[in-house]
Design an enzyme around this catalytic site. Structure first.
Site, PDB file in Angstrom:
ATOM      1  N   TYR A  32      15.268 101.510  56.662  1.00 26.59           N
ATOM      2  CA  TYR A  32      14.978 100.109  56.965  1.00 26.59           C
ATOM      3  C   TYR A  32      15.812  99.180  56.083  1.00 26.59           C
ATOM      4  CZ  TYR A  32      12.593  95.624  57.016  1.00 26.59           C
ATOM      5  OH  TYR A  32      12.318  94.266  57.090  1.00 26.59           O
ATOM      6  N   SER A  76      15.719  91.033  54.167  1.00 25.44           N
ATOM      7  CA  SER A  76      14.520  91.551  53.505  1.00 25.44           C
ATOM      8  C   SER A  76      14.776  91.875  52.042  1.00 25.44           C
ATOM      9  CB  SER A  76      14.054  92.819  54.228  1.00 25.44           C
ATOM     10  OG  SER A  76      13.067  93.511  53.486  1.00 25.44           O
ATOM     11  N   GLU A 110      13.710  94.380  50.714  1.00 22.87           N
ATOM     12  CA  GLU A 110      13.931  95.825  50.656  1.00 22.87           C
ATOM     13  C   GLU A 110      15.419  96.163  50.507  1.00 22.87           C
ATOM     14  OE1 GLU A 110      11.891  98.604  50.746  1.00 22.87           O
ATOM     15  OE2 GLU A 110      10.102  97.359  50.552  1.00 22.87           O
TER      16      GLU A 110
END
Length: 324
Positions: A151, A127, A129
């Site tokens: 996450y 990801s 992120e």
């Protein structure tokens, strides 16, 4: 006939990937919780139209024995590990379950693959992120990670686990560092679908306002249907590698809301309210991907338009509201 195993098959990406693989003649298997098999109408709603073409296996990513049994039974040629606790905001509320599910789940899948299907090619859903507090704009495969949520941290751990299994065990394991990808199948908890669903409800007189957090957060948004093609392309390469998958175009949450409301003939200024409860404790201010490597090595490129994606999501939510 190639055999593919998908974790997270009931999600947005899993549904589009299933369609793609079936269109290419694959035998598709999906890992699901037992409750999904018992309640397919609600739990399998994104793939109900494919239900008779997919073989489902009840297992839990938290249980290595159950995952191992699936690999022993299926012996897949390709495994796409998409399952995760993927809602960033929730990872602030319950970081323990996010870290446990995402890190241990990935470890269980990799270990089962190594022991039971070592020739299977593996895809890990990384990801954007992971970049978090970005060191450069745009970001590419060499950009350092600085995650700003549980996450993001869990995805960094999964990325390194995947690379380690590639280097230590010779597994053909690749990671796709995917930037935000949306569609009408996106979960309602994500900000994009929250916006488009509220636009539909407001248009039909069922809601009066939309409360959001940071309107200035900048993201690189693409269509999930195009991103699953990149996943497949990665596993067709003989040499496993890691790739950034992104549009190379950036917009703010404010812009997303403006386009969505305008498509319904509304002015977002009249309905959007900033609410501090939706602000992240540690914000990721800007994400913009450089997918040059994917273009050069995989032949993947993104030709979609931001406005078309937003409009498609609004239209689907208007349709859903009108048919309730």
């Amino acid at each position: 006939m190639k055999r593919a195993l998908i974790t997270g098959i009931t999600g947005q990406d899993g549904s589009y990937l299933s369609e793609l693989l079936l269109s290419k003649g694959y035998e598709v298997h999906g890992v699901v919780r037992r409750v999904a098999i018992e309640d397919p109408v609600h739990r399998l709603h994104r793939i109900l139209h494919l239900k008779d073409q997919i073989q489902f296996h009840a297992a839990s990513l938290e249980s290595f024995p159950s995952i191992y049994r699936v690999f022993e039974m299926v012996k897949p040629d390709e495994c796409y590990h998409l399952a995760a606790q993927s809602f960033v905001a929730y990872s602030f509320e319950d970081e323990f379950s996010t870290l446990n599910a995402n890190i241990n789940g990935t470890h269980h899948v990799l270990a089962a693959l190594r022991d039971s299907a070592p020739h299977c090619r593996f895809y890990f859903a990384a990801s954007s992120e992971m970049f978090g507090k970005v060191a450069q704009v745009p970001q590419n495969e060499q950009t350092p990670f600085h995650p700003r949520s549980a996450y993001g941290i869990s995805k960094v751990a999964g990325f390194h686990l995947t690379r380690n299994y590639r280097e230590a065990n010779g597994i053909k394991a690749s990671s796709g560092i995917l930037y935000n990808h949306e569609s009408p199948r996106r979960g309602f908890e994500f900000v994009t679908r929250k916006i488009t669903s509220h636009v539909a409800r407001i248009k039909m007189g069922l809601a009066k306002e939309l409360r959001l957090g940071n309107l200035e957060a900048r993201r690189d948004w693409g269509h999930a249907r195009e991103y699953v093609k990149a996943m497949w392309l990665m596993l067709q390469e003989d040499k496993p590698d890691d790739y950034v998958i992104a549009t190379g175009e950036q917009h703010t949450v404010r812009e997303f809301a403006e386009v969505a409301f305008a498509h319904a003939g509304l002015d977002y200024h009249d309905y959007v309210k900033v609410d501090q409860q939706f602000m992240r404790p540690s914000e990721v201010e800007t994400l913009l991907g450089d997918a040059s490597k994917a273009r050069q090595k995989l032949g993947w490129s993104y030709d979609g338009k931001f406005t078309d994606l937003v409009h498609e999501m609004v239209e689907e939510d208007l349709r859903l509201v009108q048919h309730r």
